[in-house]
Design a protein around this motif. Structure first.
Motif, short mmCIF file in Angstrom:
data_model
loop_
_atom_site.label_atom_id
_atom_site.label_comp_id
_atom_site.label_asym_id
_atom_site.label_seq_id
_atom_site.Cartn_x
_atom_site.Cartn_y
_atom_site.Cartn_z
N PHE A 128 0.86 -1.19 0.00
CA PHE A 128 0.00 0.00 0.00
C PHE A 128 0.89 1.23 0.00
O PHE A 128 1.60 1.51 0.97
CB PHE A 128 -0.90 -0.01 1.24
CG PHE A 128 -1.81 1.19 1.34
CD1 PHE A 128 -2.85 1.37 0.47
CD2 PHE A 128 -1.60 2.15 2.33
CE1 PHE A 128 -3.69 2.47 0.56
CE2 PHE A 128 -2.42 3.26 2.43
CZ PHE A 128 -3.47 3.41 1.54
N SER A 129 0.88 1.96 -1.10
CA SER A 129 1.72 3.15 -1.25
C SER A 129 0.98 4.15 -2.15
O SER A 129 1.32 4.31 -3.32
CB SER A 129 3.08 2.77 -1.83
OG SER A 129 3.92 3.89 -1.92
N PRO A 130 -0.05 4.83 -1.62
CA PRO A 130 -0.92 5.63 -2.49
C PRO A 130 -0.31 6.91 -3.01
O PRO A 130 -0.74 7.41 -4.05
CB PRO A 130 -2.12 5.93 -1.57
CG PRO A 130 -1.55 5.89 -0.19
CD PRO A 130 -0.48 4.83 -0.22
N LEU A 131 0.70 7.49 -2.32
CA LEU A 131 1.21 8.80 -2.71
C LEU A 131 2.61 8.76 -3.30
O LEU A 131 3.13 9.80 -3.73
CB LEU A 131 1.22 9.74 -1.48
CG LEU A 131 -0.13 9.94 -0.79
CD1 LEU A 131 0.01 10.88 0.39
CD2 LEU A 131 -1.17 10.47 -1.75
N GLY A 132 3.24 7.62 -3.35
CA GLY A 132 4.60 7.54 -3.87
C GLY A 132 4.89 6.14 -4.34
O GLY A 132 4.07 5.22 -4.19
N PRO A 133 6.05 5.93 -4.94
CA PRO A 133 6.40 4.59 -5.43
C PRO A 133 6.61 3.63 -4.27
O PRO A 133 7.06 4.03 -3.20
CB PRO A 133 7.70 4.83 -6.20
CG PRO A 133 8.28 6.06 -5.59
CD PRO A 133 7.12 6.92 -5.20
N PRO A 134 6.29 2.34 -4.46
CA PRO A 134 6.55 1.37 -3.38
C PRO A 134 8.05 1.22 -3.16
O PRO A 134 8.85 1.41 -4.06
CB PRO A 134 5.93 0.07 -3.94
CG PRO A 134 5.89 0.26 -5.42
CD PRO A 134 5.69 1.73 -5.65
N PHE A 135 8.42 0.89 -1.90
CA PHE A 135 9.84 0.76 -1.59
C PHE A 135 10.26 -0.68 -1.35
O PHE A 135 11.44 -0.96 -1.25
CB PHE A 135 10.22 1.62 -0.37
CG PHE A 135 9.26 1.54 0.78
CD1 PHE A 135 8.41 2.58 1.06
CD2 PHE A 135 9.22 0.43 1.60
CE1 PHE A 135 7.53 2.52 2.12
CE2 PHE A 135 8.35 0.35 2.66
CZ PHE A 135 7.50 1.41 2.92
N ALA A 136 9.32 -1.61 -1.24
CA ALA A 136 9.69 -3.02 -1.06
C ALA A 136 8.62 -3.91 -1.68
O ALA A 136 8.18 -4.89 -1.09
CB ALA A 136 9.87 -3.35 0.42
N ALA A 137 8.20 -3.57 -2.91
CA ALA A 137 7.12 -4.31 -3.56
C ALA A 137 7.50 -5.77 -3.80
O ALA A 137 6.63 -6.66 -3.79
CB ALA A 137 6.76 -3.63 -4.88
N ASP A 138 8.79 -6.05 -4.00
CA ASP A 138 9.21 -7.41 -4.28
C ASP A 138 9.25 -8.29 -3.04
O ASP A 138 9.48 -9.50 -3.14
CB ASP A 138 10.59 -7.40 -4.95
CG ASP A 138 11.64 -6.69 -4.11
OD1 ASP A 138 11.26 -5.80 -3.33
OD2 ASP A 138 12.83 -7.03 -4.23
N LYS A 139 9.05 -7.71 -1.85
CA LYS A 139 9.11 -8.47 -0.60
C LYS A 139 7.73 -8.76 -0.02
O LYS A 139 7.62 -9.38 1.04
CB LYS A 139 9.94 -7.70 0.44
CG LYS A 139 11.36 -7.37 -0.01
CD LYS A 139 12.20 -8.60 -0.23
CE LYS A 139 13.64 -8.24 -0.57
NZ LYS A 139 14.46 -9.44 -0.86
N VAL A 140 6.66 -8.33 -0.71
CA VAL A 140 5.31 -8.46 -0.15
C VAL A 140 4.92 -9.92 0.02
O VAL A 140 4.27 -10.30 1.00
CB VAL A 140 4.29 -7.71 -1.04
CG1 VAL A 140 2.88 -7.99 -0.58
CG2 VAL A 140 4.57 -6.22 -1.00
N ASP A 141 5.32 -10.77 -0.92
CA ASP A 141 4.94 -12.19 -0.83
C ASP A 141 5.45 -12.84 0.44
O ASP A 141 4.89 -13.84 0.90
CB ASP A 141 5.48 -12.94 -2.05
CG ASP A 141 4.74 -12.57 -3.33
OD1 ASP A 141 3.63 -12.00 -3.21
OD2 ASP A 141 5.27 -12.81 -4.43
N GLY A 142 6.50 -12.28 1.03
CA GLY A 142 7.03 -12.83 2.27
C GLY A 142 6.07 -12.72 3.44
O GLY A 142 6.26 -13.39 4.45
N ALA A 143 5.03 -11.87 3.30
CA ALA A 143 4.07 -11.69 4.39
C ALA A 143 2.83 -12.56 4.23
O ALA A 143 1.97 -12.55 5.12
CB ALA A 143 3.64 -10.22 4.48
N VAL A 144 2.73 -13.32 3.13
CA VAL A 144 1.54 -14.15 2.92
C VAL A 144 1.92 -15.55 2.46
O VAL A 144 1.08 -16.27 1.90
CB VAL A 144 0.59 -13.49 1.89
CG1 VAL A 144 -0.01 -12.21 2.44
CG2 VAL A 144 1.29 -13.22 0.56
N ASP A 145 3.18 -15.95 2.68
CA ASP A 145 3.64 -17.25 2.19
C ASP A 145 3.56 -18.35 3.24
O ASP A 145 4.00 -19.47 3.00
CB ASP A 145 5.08 -17.14 1.66
CG ASP A 145 6.06 -16.67 2.74
OD1 ASP A 145 5.61 -16.39 3.87
OD2 ASP A 145 7.26 -16.58 2.45
#
Length: 571
Positions: free
Chosen positions: A429-446
């Motif tokens: 969730f990054s509504p106002l700027g670019p994401p800073f760890a988009a490639d690490k999100v799967d680590g929170a739902v694996d």
């Protein structure tokens, strides 16, 4: 355009710029060079080198051209005096870079190559790093870092003056960095709001060390004094949002003509007195000001020591906005217990009349009555406690059909609320700027608590560095694939102490990206521990669930970082 403004090296003149006293020549800190000076308020080409530069053969470069079969030119950001600067792509490492290109016969090609190689050897992370400096096929090109997530100080100041703590960090970090550069014999000579970047984490990075001056053919007799005065000008601009000379520059208004240099705290109300005096000591560095006994700062080292000697300026506490759900109660002193005003006329406050307490039971009969009542109360409490314990023991092994909580007796006492719901995908969730760890999100739902989505490390402020592009916080949005009834949420956090809430979007939402799209509150905003488990009183139907983080816990004294290790949704 955002990338161009934040990462391109500033080598072109800024309109109305008033540069520091400079000469044409080399770009290192040795002070050697020609003696033909360029006056303040202009930086026109006045040396023979500039005249020769105009005769240098133009470069036939275009978008898509490759250098060293590796650097693909994308966009020309500057074309001046026979050289050009480009945004490019390093196809080998798949990253964006910046490139300066000159003909090998350009009169400044050799100084630029030498300056770039010297800057690359410094290796200080406070400077935008030179990655490569090559002469090849009649071309000289310098490759440097490209920082798309950084913002020019020019853009920061366009939004308003800096807070005292931010101005303190600016002068502290820049003076320390330049002191380190001068110890290695390197000068900048073109320090200005266009050559200083602020990253998302709150750090300041300096670009164009030595190279920028070499590209422009600038040298001075006293490089340390020149860079110190430039740092003073940056601090002055940060405190007042004004340029400390009588010309407009870098989008800032200059001082009134004929008035001279005015202290920052006399230009704008509320300026920190210590920082105001520090700016004057750096700017008026050929002699102390009349109002102060402190010696002027003539080198970045002296300025850095003066900053360190100041009382430290703490970051302000983030403003707390109370949740609408917790409105102020009307049961205030002098109001509670009074009958409502039904007459329609304006209510007139009346002084409260104190009601005297009833007289105590002081007689022999009264004392006996008190002891009797006390004994009965104690007996009643004991009997009630025994009955409650007996009831709980009887109900322990009996299922309650009226509750949404089901128990599973597997010998471990594990309690499950509903069944796990499959998570189709997760996004940062990054509504106002670019994401800073988009490639690490799967680590929170694996399903693995050892992997996590972790934020960057932000400086000075727990609310993501108090940066405008992080004003609405961050977190993770989980997509359940379709609208489902959510009964409970289990969240494991990377670190305890994060301020967090869990929200849900309307069941009809298809791709919610703004904070307002998540209108259903599953939890209140509160500081969470290492784990957060929420069982809803009534299932909520939704497809998208947002774990929304607004403040991060401290990782060190002035740095903040958080994250999410695992998210489980049950229905």
């Amino acid at each position: 355009m955002a990338e161009r403004s934040t990462a391109a090296v500033d080598v072109a003149d800024s309109g109305g710029e008033e540069p520091l006293t400079a000469e044409a020549g080399k770009a290192t800190a040795d002070g050697a060079g020609t003696k033909e000076k360029v006056g303040k308020g202009t930086e026109d080409a006045v040396t023979d080198e500039v005249g020769a530069a105009a005769e240098a053969s133009p470069l036939e470069l275009h978008s898509g051209h490759k250098l060293a079969r590796r650097y693909r030119l994308e966009e020309c950001v500057t074309r001046l005096d026979g050289f050009s600067s480009w945004r490019a792509v390093d196809e080998k490492l798949r990253r964006a870079v910046g490139v300066h290109v000159l003909p090998a016969d350009h009169p400044r090609a050799r100084p630029v190559l030498a300056a770039a190689r010297s800057a690359a050897l410094l290796g200080d992370p406070r400077f935008v790093q030179v990655l490569d400096a090559v002469e090849e096929n009649d071309l000289v090109y310098v490759v440097h870092e490209w920082l798309p997530d950084a913002t020019e100080l020019t853009a920061v100041l366009a939004a308003g003056p800096l807070e005292p703590h931010d101005a303190y960090q600016l002068v502290s970090q820049v003076s320390q960095a330049m002191a380190a550069a001068h110890r290695e014999g390197l000068a900048h000579l073109r320090l200005n709001p266009g050559s200083v970047l602020r990253t998302e984490s709150g750090q300041y990075r300096i670009r164009g060390l030595a190279v920028m001056a070499a590209l422009r053919g600038i040298s001075v007799d006293h490089p340390q004094r020149t860079d110190t005065e430039a740092i003073g000008a940056l601090l002055y601009a940060g405190l007042t949002q004004r340029w400390p000379y009588d010309t407009d520059a870098y989008g800032l208004s200059g001082l009134p003509k004929g008035v001279g240099l005015i202290a920052p705290d006399q230009v704008r109300a509320g300026v920190h007195r210590g920082l105001s005096e520090l700016a004057m000591r750096a700017l008026v560095n050929d002699g102390a000001t009349a109002s102060r006994q402190d010696q002027p700062c003539t080198t970045p080292e002296e300025l850095a020591k003066a900053v360190a000697a100041m009382p430290r300026i703490r970051p302000p506490e983030p403003a707390y906005t109370p949740s609408p759900a917790y409105s102020r109660t009307t049961y205030q002193q002098g109001v509670y217990g009074q009958p409502p005003n039904r007459g329609g006329a304006a209510h007139t406050a009346r002084p409260a009349v104190p009601v005297p307490p009833p007289p105590p039971l002081q007689s022999r009969t009264g004392k006996a009555l008190k002891w009797t009542v006390s004994a009965l109360l104690i007996a009643a409490l004991g009997l009630g406690s025994w009955q409650l314990a007996d009831t709980l023991l009887k109900e322990e092994n009996k299922a309650d059909p009226g509750k949404s909580t089901s128990e599973k007796d597997d010998g471990k006492g594990e309690q499950l609320v509903g069944k796990p719901l499959d998570i189709a995908s997760a996004t940062e969730f990054s509504p106002l700027g670019p994401p800073f760890a988009a490639d690490k999100v799967d680590g929170a739902v694996d399903g693995d608590a050892d992997t996590a989505w972790v934020t960057k490390e932000f400086w000075n402020y727990p609310n993501f560095g108090n940066l405008p592009q992080r004003k609405q916080g961050s977190g993770i949005v989980v997509d359940l694939g379709s609208a489902k009834s959510v009964a409970s949420i289990d969240i494991d956090f990377y670190r305890a102490g994060q301020k967090v809430e869990v929200l849900a979007a309307d069941p009809s939402a298809s791709n919610p990206t703004s904070l307002s799209a998540f209108s259903q509150h599953l939890t209140d905003l509160k500081s969470a521990g290492k784990k957060l488990t929420t069982v809803l009183d009534k299932p909520v139907r939704t497809r998208f669930v947002l774990v929304h983080i607004t403040e991060l816990p401290a990782s060190t004294a002035d740095r903040y970082r958080g994250g999410i290790s695992e998210i489980k949704v049950k229905g």
